[in-house]
Design a protein around this motif. Structure first.
Motif, PDB file in Angstrom:
ATOM      1  N   THR A   2       0.830  -1.202   0.000  1.00 20.11           N
ATOM      2  CA  THR A   2       0.000   0.000   0.000  1.00 20.11           C
ATOM      3  C   THR A   2       0.871   1.263   0.000  1.00 20.11           C
ATOM      4  O   THR A   2       0.501   2.268  -0.588  1.00 20.11           O
ATOM      5  N   GLU A   3       2.065   1.175   0.645  1.00 21.14           N
ATOM      6  CA  GLU A   3       2.945   2.351   0.681  1.00 21.14           C
ATOM      7  C   GLU A   3       4.074   2.253  -0.350  1.00 21.14           C
ATOM      8  O   GLU A   3       4.972   3.108  -0.363  1.00 21.14           O
ATOM      9  N   HIS A   4       4.024   1.212  -1.184  1.00 15.77           N
ATOM     10  CA  HIS A   4       5.007   1.008  -2.262  1.00 15.77           C
ATOM     11  C   HIS A   4       6.445   1.012  -1.732  1.00 15.77           C
ATOM     12  O   HIS A   4       7.331   1.618  -2.306  1.00 15.77           O
ATOM     13  N   LYS A   5       6.656   0.338  -0.620  1.00 14.57           N
ATOM     14  CA  LYS A   5       8.010   0.257  -0.052  1.00 14.57           C
ATOM     15  C   LYS A   5       8.569  -1.147  -0.215  1.00 14.57           C
ATOM     16  O   LYS A   5       7.861  -2.121   0.032  1.00 14.57           O
ATOM     17  N   GLY A   6       9.824  -1.229  -0.599  1.00 13.35           N
ATOM     18  CA  GLY A   6      10.483  -2.535  -0.728  1.00 13.35           C
ATOM     19  C   GLY A   6      10.138  -3.255  -2.023  1.00 13.35           C
ATOM     20  O   GLY A   6      10.621  -4.360  -2.274  1.00 13.35           O
ATOM     21  N   ILE A   7       9.309  -2.632  -2.835  1.00  9.30           N
ATOM     22  CA  ILE A   7       8.842  -3.287  -4.066  1.00  9.30           C
ATOM     23  C   ILE A   7       9.975  -3.364  -5.097  1.00  9.30           C
ATOM     24  O   ILE A   7      10.139  -4.371  -5.779  1.00  9.30           O
ATOM     25  N   ASP A   8      10.758  -2.280  -5.178  1.00  9.28           N
ATOM     26  CA  ASP A   8      11.867  -2.269  -6.150  1.00  9.28           C
ATOM     27  C   ASP A   8      12.939  -3.306  -5.796  1.00  9.28           C
ATOM     28  O   ASP A   8      13.514  -3.945  -6.659  1.00  9.28           O
ATOM     29  N   LYS A   9      13.135  -3.486  -4.492  1.00  9.89           N
ATOM     30  CA  LYS A   9      14.123  -4.473  -4.025  1.00  9.89           C
ATOM     31  C   LYS A   9      13.739  -5.890  -4.476  1.00  9.89           C
ATOM     32  O   LYS A   9      14.597  -6.721  -4.795  1.00  9.89           O
ATOM     33  N   ILE A  10      12.438  -6.143  -4.524  1.00 11.78           N
ATOM     34  CA  ILE A  10      11.976  -7.473  -4.924  1.00 11.78           C
ATOM     35  C   ILE A  10      12.281  -7.708  -6.409  1.00 11.78           C
ATOM     36  O   ILE A  10      12.741  -8.780  -6.799  1.00 11.78           O
ATOM     37  N   TRP A  11      12.078  -6.682  -7.222  1.00  9.18           N
ATOM     38  CA  TRP A  11      12.403  -6.811  -8.652  1.00  9.18           C
ATOM     39  C   TRP A  11      13.901  -7.024  -8.849  1.00  9.18           C
ATOM     40  O   TRP A  11      14.326  -7.850  -9.647  1.00  9.18           O
ATOM     41  N   GLU A  12      14.713  -6.284  -8.062  1.00 10.15           N
ATOM     42  CA  GLU A  12      16.175  -6.475  -8.133  1.00 10.15           C
ATOM     43  C   GLU A  12      16.547  -7.918  -7.780  1.00 10.15           C
ATOM     44  O   GLU A  12      17.431  -8.510  -8.399  1.00 10.15           O
TER      45      GLU A  12
END
Ligand SMILES: Nc1nc2c(ncn2[C@@H]2O[C@H](COP(=O)(O)OP(=O)(O)O)[C@@H](O)[C@H]2O)c(=O)[nH]1
Ligand SMILES: [Mg+2]
Length: 331
Positions: free
Chosen positions: A243-253
């Motif tokens: 919901t706060e869009h946190k840690g999402i980029d790390k998952i893609w990495e």
């Protein structure tokens, strides 16, 4: 019906390759259809599209209802489209038919993706066709790849059998968890953790942040006890807030890191080869079963043999042998 007006497989093939959403959707409808004529047509189309598949990232996402899968996919998927990816989301829901209630719920949690021209969302009914989840979803995934979707996500509810099937057709299998619920409460089976390429504790925000971080440590310890499925990858435990869009980029990495490591080691190519061979033997098993159970002789004598077996007049092994022996002599 519109579907039966288009009979030429070529039109579907060209439509999918030119990224025509309507023809993509119709091709998937053919794949899902139980009509033999549709299945024949679908087989032809998928076979022609096969050379255009395989370049994307195949992602399985599982978690119990309420873990936040739809919300996560909305956040993660939107980020990917902003990075110029085109994403397809295939949602398997064993509890609902295509018109069922929970898909409506999902639509509202994926409202940005639902209107995003770089995203294609397709609920997958999990019953009613030969091969169940495996067959439809696998072929739908291939068709989406051919239509230029370079990240295909298969969402499944982690309480049935479908998650192991999904794990066997993707490159990366992500298990979404929430803090404060034991494995039992979350209904996640140990087998699911064994096939996880990453565990992600969702809802790591607000009052829940500390608990999410504690859960992260617990799962790290639990995973430490398991033998990693790959010699080139230790599944990490991450946290995020959808919901706060946190840690999402790390998952893609993490997913890209996994892809690079396995590709370099040659494991990714082997994995996909193994998946294709497993799929072929699954289809052979299924074809043999169907061929056997629709054989007129089997249809005729099976009920009596079942009755005799139940009554103890013939042993189960002898009953099975007599059916198989008859087919052997027939050829
Ligand atoms: N606080 C918080 N709530 C979330 C988060 N992700 C999902 N939710 C909420 O959890 C509920 C279930 O989410 P949903 O995406 O429908 O879960 P699904 O059943 O796994 O698809 C909804 O009320 C969401 O708003 C998150 O990262 N943080
Ligand atoms: Mg959902």
């Amino acid at each position: 019906m519109a579907l039966s007006m288009l009979k030429d497989p070529q039109e579907y093939v060209e439509g999918v390759l030119s990224q025509d959403r309507l023809l993509l959707a119709r091709t998937i409808t053919l794949i899902e259809s139980t009509l033999p004529a549709h299945q024949e047509l679908a087989k032809n189309i998928v076979n022609q599209l096969l050379p255009y598949t395989g370049k994307g990232v195949r992602l399985g996402i599982t978690g119990v209802p309420g873990a936040g899968k739809s919300t996560y996919i909305e956040s993660f998927g939107t980020m990917l489209t902003e990075m110029d990816h085109r994403i397809a989301v295939l949602a398997i829901d064993p509890s609902s038919t295509r018109s069922g209630g929970s898909i409506l719920g999902d639509k509202t949690r994926m409202e940005k993706l639902a209107v995003n021209s770089r995203a294609f969302i397709r609920p997958s009914p999990s019953s009613g066709t030969l091969g169940g989840v495996g067959r439809k979803t696998r072929e739908t995934m291939l068709v989406c790849e051919a239509a230029g979707y370079d990240v295909v996500m298969i969402e499944t509810v982690g309480v049935g059998q479908s998650e192991t099937t999904v794990a066997s057709m993707v490159d990366f299998f992500l298990v979404l968890m929430i803090a404060g619920a034991g494995d039992e409460l979350q209904g996640i089976k140990k087998g699911v953790l064994e096939v996880a390429d990453a565990i992600v504790i969702n809802k790591a925000d607000g009052d829940n942040l500390i608990r999410a971080e504690m859960a992260q440590k617990e799962y790290q310890a639990a995973l430490h006890m398991l033998m990693p499925a790959s010699p080139n990858w230790n599944p990490p435990v991450l946290t995020c807030s959808s919901t706060e869009h946190k840690g999402i980029d790390k998952i893609w990495e993490t997913i890209l890191d996994h892809k690079n490591k396995l590709t370099e080691a040659g494991e990714m190519a082997e994995k996909r080869k193994g998946q294709a061979l497993d799929w072929m033997s699954f289809l052979l098993d299924e074809g043999l079963r169907q061929w056997f159970y629709t054989n007129p002789h089997v249809v005729k004598i099976l009920p009596q043999l079942q009755q005799d077996t139940a009554d103890g007049l013939i042993s189960p092994a002898a009953a099975a042998d007599s059916l198989l022996a008859h087919l052997n002599n027939k050829k």
